[in-house]
Design a protein around this motif. Structure first.
Motif, PDB file in Angstrom:
ATOM      1  N   LYS A 167     -93.749 -85.162 -30.012  1.00 60.36           N
ATOM      2  CA  LYS A 167     -94.984 -84.560 -30.550  1.00 60.36           C
ATOM      3  C   LYS A 167     -94.741 -83.881 -31.897  1.00 60.36           C
ATOM      4  CE  LYS A 167     -98.942 -81.676 -29.382  1.00 60.36           C
ATOM      5  NZ  LYS A 167     -99.058 -81.210 -30.768  1.00 60.36           N
ATOM      6  N   LYS A 168     -93.669 -83.109 -31.978  1.00 67.16           N
ATOM      7  CA  LYS A 168     -93.361 -82.364 -33.216  1.00 67.16           C
ATOM      8  C   LYS A 168     -93.135 -83.333 -34.387  1.00 67.16           C
ATOM      9  CE  LYS A 168     -89.466 -80.164 -34.800  1.00 67.16           C
ATOM     10  NZ  LYS A 168     -88.158 -79.668 -34.447  1.00 67.16           N
ATOM     11  N   GLU A 169     -92.345 -84.389 -34.142  1.00 62.98           N
ATOM     12  CA  GLU A 169     -92.030 -85.358 -35.210  1.00 62.98           C
ATOM     13  C   GLU A 169     -93.279 -86.148 -35.636  1.00 62.98           C
ATOM     14  OE1 GLU A 169     -88.256 -84.399 -33.142  1.00 62.98           O
ATOM     15  OE2 GLU A 169     -90.268 -84.921 -32.450  1.00 62.98           O
ATOM     16  N   ILE A 170     -94.172 -86.385 -34.671  1.00 65.65           N
ATOM     17  CA  ILE A 170     -95.432 -87.081 -34.997  1.00 65.65           C
ATOM     18  C   ILE A 170     -96.326 -86.159 -35.829  1.00 65.65           C
ATOM     19  CG2 ILE A 170     -97.557 -88.063 -34.010  1.00 65.65           C
ATOM     20  CD1 ILE A 170     -95.736 -89.042 -31.628  1.00 65.65           C
ATOM     21  N   ASP A 171     -96.399 -84.893 -35.425  1.00 67.02           N
ATOM     22  CA  ASP A 171     -97.223 -83.915 -36.168  1.00 67.02           C
ATOM     23  C   ASP A 171     -96.731 -83.735 -37.603  1.00 67.02           C
ATOM     24  OD1 ASP A 171     -98.793 -83.575 -33.964  1.00 67.02           O
ATOM     25  OD2 ASP A 171     -97.871 -81.673 -33.315  1.00 67.02           O
ATOM     26  N   THR A 172     -95.412 -83.774 -37.794  1.00 64.93           N
ATOM     27  CA  THR A 172     -94.860 -83.564 -39.146  1.00 64.93           C
ATOM     28  C   THR A 172     -94.731 -84.891 -39.917  1.00 64.93           C
ATOM     29  OG1 THR A 172     -92.606 -83.702 -38.273  1.00 64.93           O
ATOM     30  CG2 THR A 172     -93.554 -81.498 -38.489  1.00 64.93           C
ATOM     31  N   LYS A 173     -95.307 -85.966 -39.338  1.00 67.78           N
ATOM     32  CA  LYS A 173     -95.307 -87.301 -39.957  1.00 67.78           C
ATOM     33  C   LYS A 173     -93.895 -87.887 -40.148  1.00 67.78           C
ATOM     34  CE  LYS A 173     -99.919 -87.317 -41.844  1.00 67.78           C
ATOM     35  NZ  LYS A 173    -100.400 -86.425 -40.857  1.00 67.78           N
ATOM     36  N   ARG A 174     -92.956 -87.393 -39.359  1.00 66.57           N
ATOM     37  CA  ARG A 174     -91.592 -87.934 -39.378  1.00 66.57           C
ATOM     38  C   ARG A 174     -91.562 -89.241 -38.576  1.00 66.57           C
ATOM     39  NH1 ARG A 174     -87.516 -86.822 -42.799  1.00 66.57           N
ATOM     40  NH2 ARG A 174     -85.490 -87.082 -41.832  1.00 66.57           N
ATOM     41  N   LEU A 175     -92.523 -89.354 -37.641  1.00 70.85           N
ATOM     42  CA  LEU A 175     -92.588 -90.528 -36.762  1.00 70.85           C
ATOM     43  C   LEU A 175     -94.033 -90.953 -36.587  1.00 70.85           C
ATOM     44  CD1 LEU A 175     -91.297 -92.489 -34.587  1.00 70.85           C
ATOM     45  CD2 LEU A 175     -91.643 -90.654 -32.925  1.00 70.85           C
TER      46      LEU A 175
END
Length: 258
Positions: free
Chosen positions: A75-83
């Protein structure tokens, strides 16, 4: 749903790579550049967690259950557009190019579509490098050199546009559930894009029956005299086998007999 309750689905060819040493070797073998990473079949995210530490990742997962799990785990990586996770069949999403920026394909590929995916990546102008886990025998075909028994059309197609080598062989015990075969990670570094379908058509004919002579295989489709003439010019005997001719000479042969 949590990671530990997931059961691998045969229809998607799922074998989850668990060996931390192999996962780290994949990351270490990645070419150093600014390209985005495309991961096909992230599964439980065991490789993904290493990839998002290095670069931003565009992932494609066909299994809707795993999509939900990945969306919650990262979730965190998706929110920060890393994934970014694309749920659905990657082959449906793949027109001429998969994403509209330069990328490296880094993945533990589902074995039942691995060859198809690698060939598509070789043809995709946006794909610059391919670092993938596949069945050992498939890796050997892509990386084979002229004269080796497994040297075939996949070897010639790859050598025509890239350099390839096996990074590490991987035993069944590295996976959950363990497959019945050995695997390997290999790297293809592209210098240009795969494009000539006619040439590849000739290769399919040339390698159709690898134990027969090249002359015999090609003469099913091409004029015998032209093949004889071309082989003589290239200083090969008429009894030469398909795996004994170099990639460079296959291109010369194609020009002479097409």
């Amino acid at each position: 749903m949590n990671k530990n309750s997931v059961v691998a689905k045969k229809k998607f060819g799922q074998n989850f790579l668990k060996d931390e040493i192999v996962l780290r070797k994949i990351v270490e073998a990645m070419p150093k550049n600014d390209n985005k990473i495309v991961e096909i079949g992230p599964g439980l995210g065991d490789l993904t967690k290493y990839l998002v530490d290095v670069k931003s990742v565009e992932a494609f997962e066909v299994d809707t259950d795993l999509c939900k799990l990945l969306q919650s785990t990262f979730k965190k990586e998706i929110d920060t557009k890393r994934l970014h996770i694309n749920c659905g069949d990657v082959l449906n999403a793949w027109q001429s190019s998969l994403i509209d920026e330069p990328y490296d394909l880094v993945a533990n590929l589902p074995y039942y579509i691995a060859t198809n995916i690698i060939l598509k990546a070789l043809a995709d102008p946006m794909c610059k490098n391919i670092l993938v886990m596949v069945q050992l025998e498939v890796a050997e075909k892509f990386c084979a050199q002229e004269g080796q028994k497994v040297f075939g059309s996949l070897s010639v197609i790859t050598q025509s546009v890239a350099e390839a080598h096996i990074v590490v062989q991987v035993p069944p015990t590295a996976f959950e559930p363990p497959p019945k075969i050995n695997s390997a990670v290999f790297l293809i570094q592209k210098t240009k894009d795969r494009s000539n379908e006619d040439f590849e058509g000739m290769l399919r004919v040339a390698f159709k029956q690898p134990r027969k002579t090249l002359m015999k295989n090609l003469s099913v489709v091409y004029e015998k005299e032209k093949i004889q003439e071309a082989l003589n010019e290239l200083e090969y005997t008429l009894t030469i086998r398909p795996h004994q001719i170099s990639t460079h000479d296959y291109h010369q042969l194609y020009k002479k007999i097409k």
